[in-house]
Write a protein that holds these residues in place. Structure first.
Motif, mmCIF file in Angstrom:
data_model
loop_
_atom_site.group_PDB
_atom_site.id
_atom_site.type_symbol
_atom_site.label_atom_id
_atom_site.label_comp_id
_atom_site.label_asym_id
_atom_site.label_seq_id
_atom_site.Cartn_x
_atom_site.Cartn_y
_atom_site.Cartn_z
ATOM 1 N N THR A 66 0.577 -1.358 -0.171
ATOM 2 C CA THR A 66 -0.123 0.186 0.286
ATOM 3 C C THR A 66 0.676 1.481 0.318
ATOM 4 O OG1 THR A 66 0.233 0.311 2.153
ATOM 5 C CG2 THR A 66 -2.120 -1.235 1.720
ATOM 6 N N ILE A 67 0.344 2.312 -0.327
ATOM 7 C CA ILE A 67 0.929 3.424 -0.195
ATOM 8 C C ILE A 67 0.275 3.974 0.739
ATOM 9 C CG2 ILE A 67 -0.936 4.988 -1.746
ATOM 10 C CD1 ILE A 67 0.961 7.189 -2.509
ATOM 11 N N SER A 68 1.502 4.496 2.257
ATOM 12 C CA SER A 68 0.896 4.724 3.120
ATOM 13 C C SER A 68 -0.399 6.047 3.663
ATOM 14 C CB SER A 68 1.673 5.378 3.654
ATOM 15 O OG SER A 68 2.970 4.367 4.313
ATOM 16 N N LEU A 89 18.259 7.209 5.586
ATOM 17 C CA LEU A 89 17.740 5.982 4.825
ATOM 18 C C LEU A 89 16.029 5.679 5.050
ATOM 19 C CD1 LEU A 89 18.542 3.207 4.130
ATOM 20 C CD2 LEU A 89 19.035 2.519 5.872
ATOM 21 N N GLU A 90 15.960 5.112 3.705
ATOM 22 C CA GLU A 90 14.203 4.395 4.405
ATOM 23 C C GLU A 90 13.885 3.529 4.212
ATOM 24 O OE1 GLU A 90 9.632 6.046 2.275
ATOM 25 O OE2 GLU A 90 11.449 5.410 1.460
ATOM 26 N N ILE A 91 13.683 2.920 4.431
ATOM 27 C CA ILE A 91 13.262 1.117 4.458
ATOM 28 C C ILE A 91 12.101 0.688 4.451
ATOM 29 C CG2 ILE A 91 13.279 -1.218 5.910
ATOM 30 C CD1 ILE A 91 15.863 0.634 7.089
ATOM 31 N N GLY A 92 11.336 0.287 2.769
ATOM 32 C CA GLY A 92 10.294 0.305 2.535
ATOM 33 C C GLY A 92 9.926 1.701 1.289
ATOM 34 N N THR A 93 11.049 1.446 0.468
ATOM 35 C CA THR A 93 10.435 2.366 -0.644
ATOM 36 C C THR A 93 9.246 2.540 -1.070
ATOM 37 O OG1 THR A 93 12.334 1.846 -1.606
ATOM 38 C CG2 THR A 93 10.475 3.220 -3.182
ATOM 39 N N GLY A 94 8.211 1.240 -1.820
ATOM 40 C CA GLY A 94 6.611 0.870 -2.193
ATOM 41 C C GLY A 94 6.654 2.013 -3.248
ATOM 42 N N SER A 95 5.729 2.622 -2.740
ATOM 43 C CA SER A 95 5.122 3.482 -3.989
ATOM 44 C C SER A 95 6.049 4.511 -4.874
ATOM 45 C CB SER A 95 4.186 4.228 -3.841
ATOM 46 O OG SER A 95 4.262 5.495 -2.929
ATOM 47 N N GLY A 96 7.333 5.049 -3.363
ATOM 48 C CA GLY A 96 8.233 6.133 -3.586
ATOM 49 C C GLY A 96 7.093 7.238 -2.482
ATOM 50 N N TYR A 97 6.144 7.781 -2.019
ATOM 51 C CA TYR A 97 5.806 8.729 -1.294
ATOM 52 C C TYR A 97 6.612 9.478 -0.740
ATOM 53 C CZ TYR A 97 1.740 11.920 0.147
ATOM 54 O OH TYR A 97 1.185 13.595 0.842
ATOM 55 N N THR A 111 16.499 4.816 -0.124
ATOM 56 C CA THR A 111 15.453 3.692 0.075
ATOM 57 C C THR A 111 15.876 2.435 -0.683
ATOM 58 O OG1 THR A 111 13.048 3.695 -0.486
ATOM 59 C CG2 THR A 111 14.032 4.763 -1.899
ATOM 60 N N ILE A 112 15.720 1.348 0.058
ATOM 61 C CA ILE A 112 15.219 0.399 0.374
ATOM 62 C C ILE A 112 14.295 -0.227 -0.039
ATOM 63 C CG2 ILE A 112 16.216 -0.729 2.228
ATOM 64 C CD1 ILE A 112 17.671 -2.329 0.531
ATOM 65 N N GLU A 113 13.611 -0.871 -1.424
ATOM 66 C CA GLU A 113 13.094 -1.883 -1.407
ATOM 67 C C GLU A 113 13.088 -3.502 -1.927
ATOM 68 O OE1 GLU A 113 9.471 -1.539 -0.801
ATOM 69 O OE2 GLU A 113 9.203 -3.351 -1.712
ATOM 70 N N ARG A 114 12.340 -4.352 -1.112
ATOM 71 C CA ARG A 114 12.687 -5.443 -1.525
ATOM 72 C C ARG A 114 12.094 -6.620 -2.020
ATOM 73 N NH1 ARG A 114 8.931 -9.716 0.865
ATOM 74 N NH2 ARG A 114 10.732 -10.895 0.445
ATOM 75 N N GLY A 138 16.712 -4.648 -2.242
ATOM 76 C CA GLY A 138 16.943 -5.844 -1.063
ATOM 77 C C GLY A 138 15.812 -6.101 -0.115
ATOM 78 N N ASP A 139 17.018 -6.312 1.179
ATOM 79 C CA ASP A 139 16.447 -6.530 2.023
ATOM 80 C C ASP A 139 16.832 -5.428 3.185
ATOM 81 O OD1 ASP A 139 15.213 -7.141 4.499
ATOM 82 O OD2 ASP A 139 17.313 -9.284 5.520
ATOM 83 N N GLY A 140 16.103 -4.853 3.403
ATOM 84 C CA GLY A 140 16.030 -3.147 4.539
ATOM 85 C C GLY A 140 16.301 -3.278 6.017
ATOM 86 N N VAL A 155 12.316 3.420 8.923
ATOM 87 C CA VAL A 155 11.244 1.705 9.051
ATOM 88 C C VAL A 155 9.648 2.596 8.374
ATOM 89 C CG1 VAL A 155 10.956 -0.713 9.110
ATOM 90 C CG2 VAL A 155 12.962 0.708 10.097
ATOM 91 N N THR A 156 8.935 1.602 7.164
ATOM 92 C CA THR A 156 7.707 1.906 6.677
ATOM 93 C C THR A 156 6.548 0.732 6.563
ATOM 94 O OG1 THR A 156 8.272 1.917 4.517
ATOM 95 C CG2 THR A 156 8.176 4.043 5.209
ATOM 96 N N ALA A 157 7.475 0.086 7.569
ATOM 97 C CA ALA A 157 7.140 -1.567 7.721
ATOM 98 C C ALA A 157 6.937 -1.857 8.799
ATOM 99 C CB ALA A 157 7.349 -2.099 6.866
HETATM 100 N N1 SAH Z 1 6.990 4.139 2.271
HETATM 101 C C1 SAH Z 1 5.636 3.199 1.459
HETATM 102 C C2 SAH Z 1 5.210 2.179 2.515
HETATM 103 C C3 SAH Z 1 5.126 1.232 1.497
HETATM 104 S S1 SAH Z 1 4.273 0.338 1.970
HETATM 105 C C4 SAH Z 1 5.144 4.909 0.685
HETATM 106 O O1 SAH Z 1 5.196 6.063 1.095
HETATM 107 O O2 SAH Z 1 4.420 4.446 -0.169
HETATM 108 C C5 SAH Z 1 5.755 -0.823 3.199
HETATM 109 C C6 SAH Z 1 7.160 -1.805 2.252
HETATM 110 O O3 SAH Z 1 8.087 -2.032 2.434
HETATM 111 C C7 SAH Z 1 6.306 -2.286 1.004
HETATM 112 O O4 SAH Z 1 6.911 -1.694 -0.416
HETATM 113 C C8 SAH Z 1 7.677 -3.298 0.981
HETATM 114 O O5 SAH Z 1 7.618 -4.578 -0.115
HETATM 115 C C9 SAH Z 1 8.275 -2.987 1.597
HETATM 116 N N2 SAH Z 1 9.269 -4.327 2.698
HETATM 117 C C10 SAH Z 1 8.749 -5.042 3.454
HETATM 118 N N3 SAH Z 1 9.943 -5.358 3.860
HETATM 119 C C11 SAH Z 1 10.610 -4.853 3.553
HETATM 120 C C12 SAH Z 1 12.274 -5.194 3.683
HETATM 121 N N4 SAH Z 1 13.226 -5.912 4.353
HETATM 122 N N5 SAH Z 1 13.025 -4.795 2.961
HETATM 123 C C13 SAH Z 1 12.691 -3.217 1.795
HETATM 124 N N6 SAH Z 1 11.895 -2.904 1.937
HETATM 125 C C14 SAH Z 1 10.502 -4.061 2.691
#
Ligand code: SAH
Length: 218
Positions: A66-68, A89-97, A111-114, A138-140, A155-157
């Motif tokens: 989801t986009i948060s 550092l942002e973990i969980g790029t997702g949509s990029g918003y 920013t890192i996305e898995r 990769g794994d953030g 961290v956005t997850a």
């Molecule tokens: N920041 C995003 C929110 C995305 S939701 C936005 O603004 O839209 C969280 C994201 O974290 C998902 O895309 C998910 O795939 C990613 N995620 C989950 N575990 C992760 C990990 N270990 N490393 C990187 N990304 C991860």
């Protein structure tokens, strides 16, 4: 996907209303509100769903992610106390918003996305919108040691615990913002690194994030 980067009066007006809604909900940082007022959130949606883009709700972006919710983005960003030039550092790029909001605030964003599809899509789309964070796949949950230290980590997850590696990759004076809990509910945690091995931890409100999946996570 048929993205059209047009920022009409209707979307601009809706965005202003969203900013006022967030203010009413308790977001006080004027710089954060200004950033929310600038980033065209509807660019992250297919045109069919533009009427959803400025509601204060999370929205599906594919790959089960989801986009948060704007409130959540504003809340986490406010806690980071971004200063111009901060390495973030942002973990969980997702949509990029969220990454765009950080760029608007003058941060130097990593920013890192898995998930590869999301990584590819966001990496391709954001520069067209004028936002150029550095993208990683990769794994953030272990951070990105190669580019450490960071002034701020977000961290956005939702994580089961605070990963030790993330604390190590912060500068002294740095701040980590991370939702921690089970897969249903998490508490927002901020950790301030006060010394090489000293931390101050504060537990805040309850949220519901998608799970942080990885080596140091679920
Ligand atoms: N920041 C995003 C929110 C995305 S939701 C936005 O603004 O839209 C969280 C994201 O974290 C998902 O895309 C998910 O795939 C990613 N995620 C989950 N575990 C992760 C990990 N270990 N490393 C990187 N990304 C991860």
């Amino acid at each position: 996907m048929a993205y059209k980067y047009i920022d009409n009066y209707r979307e601009q007006g809706a965005r202003k209303k969203l900013v006022e809604e967030l203010r009413k909900k308790g977001i006080e940082d004027e710089d954060v509100l200004k950033a929310i007022g600038k980033v065209p959130r509807h660019f992250f949606f297919d045109e069919t769903f533009w009427n959803q883009a400025y509601k204060d709700i999370a929205f599906p972006i594919g790959e089960g992610q989801t986009i948060s919710q704007p409130y959540t983005v504003a809340y986490q960003t406010q806690l980071l106390h971004i200063r111009k030039g901060d390495k973030v550092l942002e973990i969980g790029t997702g949509s990029g918003y969220q990454a765009c909001i950080l760029v608007e605030l003058g941060a130097n964003v990593y920013t890192i996305e898995r998930q590869e599809k999301l990584y590819e899509r966001t990496k391709q789309i954001l520069p067209h919108m004028g936002y150029k964070p550095k993208f990683f796949l990769g794994d953030g949950s272990r951070g990105i040691a190669k580019h450490a230290p960071y002034n701020k980590i977000i961290v956005t997850a939702g994580a089961p615990t605070v990963p030790e590696e993330l604390l190590k990759q912060l500068n002294v004076g740095g701040i980590l913002v991370i939702p921690v809990g089970d897969q249903e509910m998490q508490k927002m945690i901020t950790v301030l690194k006060t010394g090489e091995n000293d931390y101050e931890r504060i537990t805040l409100d309850t949220f519901r994030f998608v799970p942080l999946v990885g080596d140091k996570a679920w």
